[in-house]
Scaffold this motif. Structure first.
Motif, PDB file in Angstrom:
ATOM      1  N   MET A   1       9.547   2.871   3.667  1.00 24.32           N
ATOM      2  CA  MET A   1       8.640   2.199   2.780  1.00 24.32           C
ATOM      3  C   MET A   1       7.340   1.907   3.534  1.00 24.32           C
ATOM      4  O   MET A   1       7.371   1.450   4.670  1.00 24.32           O
ATOM      5  CB  MET A   1       9.269   0.909   2.280  1.00 24.32           C
ATOM      6  N   LYS A   2       6.232   2.161   2.877  1.00 25.31           N
ATOM      7  CA  LYS A   2       4.926   1.940   3.490  1.00 25.31           C
ATOM      8  C   LYS A   2       4.596   0.449   3.528  1.00 25.31           C
ATOM      9  O   LYS A   2       4.774  -0.260   2.544  1.00 25.31           O
ATOM     10  CB  LYS A   2       3.868   2.698   2.681  1.00 25.31           C
ATOM     11  N   ARG A   3       4.135  -0.010   4.670  1.00 21.92           N
ATOM     12  CA  ARG A   3       3.708  -1.401   4.817  1.00 21.92           C
ATOM     13  C   ARG A   3       2.374  -1.601   4.152  1.00 21.92           C
ATOM     14  O   ARG A   3       1.524  -0.725   4.163  1.00 21.92           O
ATOM     15  CB  ARG A   3       3.563  -1.728   6.292  1.00 21.92           C
ATOM     16  N   HIS A   4       2.163  -2.756   3.590  1.00 23.66           N
ATOM     17  CA  HIS A   4       0.886  -3.057   2.957  1.00 23.66           C
ATOM     18  C   HIS A   4       0.443  -4.463   3.323  1.00 23.66           C
ATOM     19  O   HIS A   4       1.231  -5.273   3.813  1.00 23.66           O
ATOM     20  CB  HIS A   4       0.993  -2.909   1.432  1.00 23.66           C
ATOM     21  N   GLU A   5      -0.818  -4.720   3.102  1.00 30.63           N
ATOM     22  CA  GLU A   5      -1.373  -6.046   3.382  1.00 30.63           C
ATOM     23  C   GLU A   5      -0.867  -7.058   2.356  1.00 30.63           C
ATOM     24  O   GLU A   5      -0.512  -6.700   1.230  1.00 30.63           O
ATOM     25  CB  GLU A   5      -2.908  -5.987   3.322  1.00 30.63           C
ATOM     26  N   VAL A   6      -0.871  -8.322   2.729  1.00 28.00           N
ATOM     27  CA  VAL A   6      -0.458  -9.390   1.828  1.00 28.00           C
ATOM     28  C   VAL A   6      -1.567  -9.621   0.801  1.00 28.00           C
ATOM     29  O   VAL A   6      -2.735  -9.763   1.155  1.00 28.00           O
ATOM     30  CB  VAL A   6      -0.188 -10.689   2.618  1.00 28.00           C
ATOM     31  N   ARG A  61     -11.008  -8.187   6.317  1.00 30.86           N
ATOM     32  CA  ARG A  61     -10.318  -6.933   6.605  1.00 30.86           C
ATOM     33  C   ARG A  61     -11.302  -5.769   6.602  1.00 30.86           C
ATOM     34  O   ARG A  61     -11.259  -4.905   7.455  1.00 30.86           O
ATOM     35  CB  ARG A  61      -9.232  -6.703   5.567  1.00 30.86           C
ATOM     36  N   ASP A  80      -7.153   1.950   1.083  1.00 35.48           N
ATOM     37  CA  ASP A  80      -5.963   2.777   1.119  1.00 35.48           C
ATOM     38  C   ASP A  80      -6.021   3.980   0.182  1.00 35.48           C
ATOM     39  O   ASP A  80      -5.031   4.635  -0.044  1.00 35.48           O
ATOM     40  CB  ASP A  80      -4.734   1.937   0.814  1.00 35.48           C
TER      41      ASP A  80
END
Length: 86
Positions: A1-6, A61, A80
């Motif tokens: 699973m791809k990590r994503h920002e909060v 960011r 992204d």
């Protein structure tokens, strides 16, 4: 699973509505009523604060990515997404 920002806005909005639901649940179990003159402004203030926090986090960011040379200088694309093919 791809990590994503909060996603700060979604997190605070979810917590706000969950807290409101718990307040109403506790009030109904104790045969009390909830004053809407307090709940609605608190919810709106929380959502406004979440929006500001989300915007500040997004700017930070984006600035961090621009400083490392990985950002999009024109700001045309999200961080992204890939550019469309011609």
């Amino acid at each position: 699973m791809k990590r994503h920002e909060v996603d700060v806005f979604s997190l605070i909005a979810g917590l706000t509505f969950s807290a409101i639901a718990v307040v109403y649940l506790i009030a109904s179990l104790n045969n009390r009523s909830v004053n809407g003159h307090i709940v609605i402004p608190v919810a709106l203030i929380s959502l406004g604060t979440a929006g500001l926090a989300g915007a500040v986090a997004r700017m930070a960011r984006r600035n961090r990515l621009d400083a490392t040379g990985q950002g999009n200088p024109l700001g045309l694309l999200d961080d992204d997404r890939t550019p469309p093919k011609p």
